[in-house]
Design a protein around this motif. Structure first.
Motif, PDB file in Angstrom:
ATOM      1  N   TYR A   4      -3.292  22.145  12.554  1.00 12.91           N
ATOM      2  CA  TYR A   4      -1.981  22.112  12.293  1.00 12.91           C
ATOM      3  C   TYR A   4      -1.247  20.788  12.051  1.00 12.91           C
ATOM      4  CZ  TYR A   4       2.435  22.814  15.288  1.00 12.91           C
ATOM      5  OH  TYR A   4       4.366  23.307  15.580  1.00 12.91           O
TER       6      TYR A   4
ATOM      7  N   TYR B 180      -0.252  31.144  10.753  1.00 17.01           N
ATOM      8  CA  TYR B 180       1.338  30.340  10.970  1.00 17.01           C
ATOM      9  C   TYR B 180       1.482  29.260   9.851  1.00 17.01           C
ATOM     10  CZ  TYR B 180       3.704  27.846  15.783  1.00 17.01           C
ATOM     11  OH  TYR B 180       3.946  27.705  16.230  1.00 17.01           O
ATOM     12  N   THR B 181       0.457  28.709   9.858  1.00 16.02           N
ATOM     13  CA  THR B 181       0.839  27.293   8.454  1.00 16.02           C
ATOM     14  C   THR B 181       1.724  28.227   7.767  1.00 16.02           C
ATOM     15  OG1 THR B 181      -1.542  27.619   8.032  1.00 16.02           O
ATOM     16  CG2 THR B 181      -0.977  26.092   9.574  1.00 16.02           C
TER      17      THR B 181
ATOM     18  N   TYR C 182       1.445  20.234   9.148  1.00 14.80           N
ATOM     19  CA  TYR C 182       3.073  20.057  10.440  1.00 14.80           C
ATOM     20  C   TYR C 182       3.883  18.906   9.197  1.00 14.80           C
ATOM     21  CZ  TYR C 182       6.040  18.528  14.403  1.00 14.80           C
ATOM     22  OH  TYR C 182       7.263  17.968  14.703  1.00 14.80           O
TER      23      TYR C 182
ATOM     24  N   THR D  99      -4.161  30.933  12.297  1.00 15.47           N
ATOM     25  CA  THR D  99      -3.824  28.999  12.266  1.00 15.47           C
ATOM     26  C   THR D  99      -3.110  29.450  10.596  1.00 15.47           C
ATOM     27  OG1 THR D  99      -5.312  28.549  13.308  1.00 15.47           O
ATOM     28  CG2 THR D  99      -4.385  26.907  11.321  1.00 15.47           C
TER      29      THR D  99
ATOM     30  N   ASP E 293      -5.900  23.136  16.527  1.00 15.84           N
ATOM     31  CA  ASP E 293      -3.859  22.704  16.400  1.00 15.84           C
ATOM     32  C   ASP E 293      -4.432  21.207  15.841  1.00 15.84           C
ATOM     33  OD1 ASP E 293      -2.024  23.008  17.490  1.00 15.84           O
ATOM     34  OD2 ASP E 293      -2.301  21.670  19.277  1.00 15.84           O
TER      35      ASP E 293
END
Length: 250
Positions: free
Chosen positions: A55, A127-128, A60, A124, A52
């Motif tokens: 992320y 997602y990214t 983000y 991960t 996280d």
């Protein structure tokens, strides 16, 4: 069926749609159940915190920056007001994620969780990569729906964790204390209000761009929602991954 509800809010529509993976798979994952019952191992929690942090500290900010670059600079006054509100909200997102990255490190240090020395998970990377794709080639309203979906799932997931907590006692270990701190951070009224404001912006941008609520536009938003649910489910580490993904094992 792709008809919007009477209130015309795209987020209400997509959240009510069936997805390939059920919403509960992302918000009531076994990782979250173990967290809520305070049976999660310290290694598995540390692995998730490490992922996280990737992320939060890297993916983000790039995602939000790309959304900011999509805000139009010209248009009628009523649209300019929405653009200013959007810039203000996305700026809040950047400020918040800086605090969150520091929060991860603070929690890890306080409760003895080693968030270094982990291999980046495929979930991960997936997602990214999807965040980068949507923010790069998608429209502003698609990016805002993606942003809202991420935050909404996160809120509901940690509310689920908190709902399972047993009564606190003095014998709880450091991992239990860390979990309680994390859940309390992401279930505040302030965070819930933030998610609602992002949702409102997403709906307003969608309504501005798609007055007739075209089939293709609605379908695109349904796909975003389904993909976020899928990615969020995969983002929670499975039991045993902390043993396999420690860089010390290689």
């Amino acid at each position: 069926m792709h008809a919007l509800p009477e209130d015309g809010r795209i987020t209400h529509h997509i959240k009510g749609q069936s997805t390939l993976r059920p919403y509960s798979a992302a918000t009531q994952h076994e990782f979250l159940t173990a967290a809520g019952t305070l049976t999660l191992s310290p290694g598995r929690l540390a692995l998730w915190l490490c992922q996280d942090r990737i992320y939060a500290a890297h993916a983000y900010p790039r995602f939000i920056g790309l959304l900011i670059s999509k805000i139009p600079f010209d248009g009628p006054a009523v649209e300019e007001e929405l653009n200013r509100e959007t810039l203000a909200m996305l700026t809040i997102c950047l400020e918040g994620i800086i605090r969150e990255a520091a929060f991860f490190e603070g929690v890890a240090k306080e409760w003895g969780l080693d968030i270094n020395g982990w291999i980046e998970r495929k979930a991960t990377r997936d997602y990214t990569a999807e965040m980068a794709r949507v923010a790069s080639v998608g429209s502003l309203e698609e990016g805002l729906v993606f942003l809202w979906a991420m935050e909404q799932v996160y809120l509901d997931a940690w509310k689920y964790v908190k709902s399972l907590f047993p009564l606190q006692n003095d014998s709880e270990d450091d991992t239990a204390n860390a979990i309680r701190q994390l859940a309390n951070n992401w279930t505040t009224p302030e965070f819930e209000e933030f998610v609602q404001k992002v949702e409102d912006l997403a709906n307003r941008h969608f309504a501005r761009r798609h007055h007739g609520h075209s089939y293709s536009a609605v379908r695109a938003m349904e796909s975003i929602w389904a993909r976020v649910v899928e990615l969020e489910e995969m983002f929670w580490p499975e039991d045993g991954e902390d043993t396999r993904l420690s860089s010390r094992a290689f």
